[in-house]
Design a protein around this motif. Sequence first.
Motif, PDB file in Angstrom:
ATOM      1  N   MET A 170      85.859  51.244 -59.913  1.00 54.91           N
ATOM      2  CA  MET A 170      86.779  50.652 -58.935  1.00 54.91           C
ATOM      3  C   MET A 170      88.211  50.990 -59.328  1.00 54.91           C
ATOM      4  O   MET A 170      88.660  50.676 -60.437  1.00 54.91           O
ATOM      5  CB  MET A 170      86.601  49.142 -58.870  1.00 54.91           C
ATOM      6  CG  MET A 170      85.273  48.677 -58.323  1.00 54.91           C
ATOM      7  SD  MET A 170      85.011  49.092 -56.578  1.00 54.91           S
ATOM      8  CE  MET A 170      86.367  48.198 -55.804  1.00 54.91           C
ATOM      9  N   ALA A 171      88.935  51.645 -58.423  1.00 55.63           N
ATOM     10  CA  ALA A 171      90.356  51.933 -58.613  1.00 55.63           C
ATOM     11  C   ALA A 171      91.124  51.031 -57.644  1.00 55.63           C
ATOM     12  O   ALA A 171      91.034  51.202 -56.422  1.00 55.63           O
ATOM     13  CB  ALA A 171      90.650  53.403 -58.337  1.00 55.63           C
ATOM     14  N   VAL A 172      91.849  50.066 -58.192  1.00 54.63           N
ATOM     15  CA  VAL A 172      92.431  48.990 -57.379  1.00 54.63           C
ATOM     16  C   VAL A 172      93.909  48.820 -57.729  1.00 54.63           C
ATOM     17  O   VAL A 172      94.282  48.807 -58.911  1.00 54.63           O
ATOM     18  CB  VAL A 172      91.689  47.656 -57.631  1.00 54.63           C
ATOM     19  CG1 VAL A 172      92.259  46.544 -56.754  1.00 54.63           C
ATOM     20  CG2 VAL A 172      90.194  47.821 -57.391  1.00 54.63           C
ATOM     21  N   ALA A 173      94.729  48.671 -56.699  1.00 57.45           N
ATOM     22  CA  ALA A 173      96.150  48.404 -56.912  1.00 57.45           C
ATOM     23  C   ALA A 173      96.326  46.947 -57.332  1.00 57.45           C
ATOM     24  O   ALA A 173      95.951  46.040 -56.588  1.00 57.45           O
ATOM     25  CB  ALA A 173      96.937  48.690 -55.629  1.00 57.45           C
ATOM     26  N   PRO A 174      96.877  46.682 -58.526  1.00 57.26           N
ATOM     27  CA  PRO A 174      97.073  45.297 -58.964  1.00 57.26           C
ATOM     28  C   PRO A 174      97.964  44.523 -58.008  1.00 57.26           C
ATOM     29  O   PRO A 174      98.924  45.061 -57.451  1.00 57.26           O
ATOM     30  CB  PRO A 174      97.731  45.444 -60.344  1.00 57.26           C
ATOM     31  CG  PRO A 174      97.291  46.784 -60.821  1.00 57.26           C
ATOM     32  CD  PRO A 174      97.246  47.639 -59.584  1.00 57.26           C
ATOM     33  N   THR A 175      97.647  43.265 -57.816  1.00 54.97           N
ATOM     34  CA  THR A 175      98.388  42.410 -56.892  1.00 54.97           C
ATOM     35  C   THR A 175      99.693  41.924 -57.515  1.00 54.97           C
ATOM     36  O   THR A 175      99.844  41.877 -58.743  1.00 54.97           O
ATOM     37  CB  THR A 175      97.535  41.192 -56.517  1.00 54.97           C
ATOM     38  OG1 THR A 175      97.040  40.583 -57.720  1.00 54.97           O
ATOM     39  CG2 THR A 175      96.350  41.608 -55.663  1.00 54.97           C
ATOM     40  N   LYS A 176     100.638  41.562 -56.656  1.00 55.42           N
ATOM     41  CA  LYS A 176     101.922  41.033 -57.141  1.00 55.42           C
ATOM     42  C   LYS A 176     101.692  39.808 -58.011  1.00 55.42           C
ATOM     43  O   LYS A 176     102.291  39.658 -59.079  1.00 55.42           O
ATOM     44  CB  LYS A 176     102.819  40.674 -55.945  1.00 55.42           C
ATOM     45  CG  LYS A 176     104.193  40.157 -56.344  1.00 55.42           C
ATOM     46  CD  LYS A 176     105.042  39.855 -55.115  1.00 55.42           C
ATOM     47  CE  LYS A 176     106.417  39.345 -55.521  1.00 55.42           C
ATOM     48  NZ  LYS A 176     107.258  39.047 -54.324  1.00 55.42           N
ATOM     49  N   ASN A 177     100.824  38.920 -57.555  1.00 53.63           N
ATOM     50  CA  ASN A 177     100.393  37.784 -58.369  1.00 53.63           C
ATOM     51  C   ASN A 177      99.243  38.259 -59.249  1.00 53.63           C
ATOM     52  O   ASN A 177      98.128  38.435 -58.791  1.00 53.63           O
ATOM     53  CB  ASN A 177      99.943  36.639 -57.457  1.00 53.63           C
ATOM     54  CG  ASN A 177      99.497  35.410 -58.224  1.00 53.63           C
ATOM     55  OD1 ASN A 177      99.289  35.466 -59.433  1.00 53.63           O
ATOM     56  ND2 ASN A 177      99.329  34.301 -57.529  1.00 53.63           N
TER      57      ASN A 177
END
Length: 231
Positions: free
Chosen positions: A75-82
Motif C-alpha cells: 500500500m502506497a498512501v499519502a499520509p494525512t494532515k492529522n
Amino acid sequence: MFYAPDILSSPFLPDEESQHCIRVLRHVAGDIVEIIDGSGNLFSAEIISPHPKRTEVRIISTLPDPGAHPYHLHMAVAPTKNIDRFEWFIEKAVEIGIDEITPLTCRFSERKTVNPERLNKIIISAAKQSKHALLPILNPMTTFQDFAASRFGFFIAHCANGKKTYLFDTLAPRTDTTILIGPEGDFSTEEIDLALEHDAHPISLGTSRLRTETAAILAVAQVATINNSTI
C-alpha cells in the motif's frame, strides 16, 4: 505476545519487552509465552530467568503463523494532515494483513514528513496484537513521481472522472498487489496521467467519497476478502 527480533541467536527478550513481561504482566519462571521475531517465526517459549531488563527464555516449539497469507500487498498512501489518522490506518492494515507500506508525497499532500520510528512501533504493536509473525516493510517517504516511474501494473484509486473498475472485479487472488491512495485533495491530473503511462489500473472502491485512511483500509480489507474467499 512478545517481539524479539534476535531470539534465534540470543535467548533474551529486549529491555522493553522484558519490562512488560515481568513488571506489567507479572510472568514468572516456568511460564509459557509466545514470541514473534518479525521475520515470519512464531515461537512458544518458557521463561527461564525473569528479569525486568533481560528475561531469558527457552524456545519450546515453532508455531504456525496465523497471519500468513498467500499474497503480497503493498500500500502506497499519502499520509494525512492529522497523523493520527494515518497511524490508525497502519495499525488496522497490519492487523488485517499487509506486507509493505510506502508513505507518498503528492502534489496536494498536506503532510510531507512522517516519524518512521513511531510508525515502526505501531507496526510491531499491531503485529503482536494480531499474532502476525512477519512484520510489514515500512519504506521511506517517497514522491509520487519516483514511485510511479519505477513500477508498472499497479492500481490507483482516485476521484477524477474517467474509466475505472471495481477492485473486487479486477483483482486476481494470490497475486502481488500494489495500490496507491492519494491525499485529501486527491491525486493531481498530472499524477494520474503519469500512473496511466506506467500501465496503472484506475480502480473504484465503491460509490462513496472516502477519506484517505478510510479508502486505504477498505482496499486492504477488500484484498484480504478476495484472497480469503479462495482459501
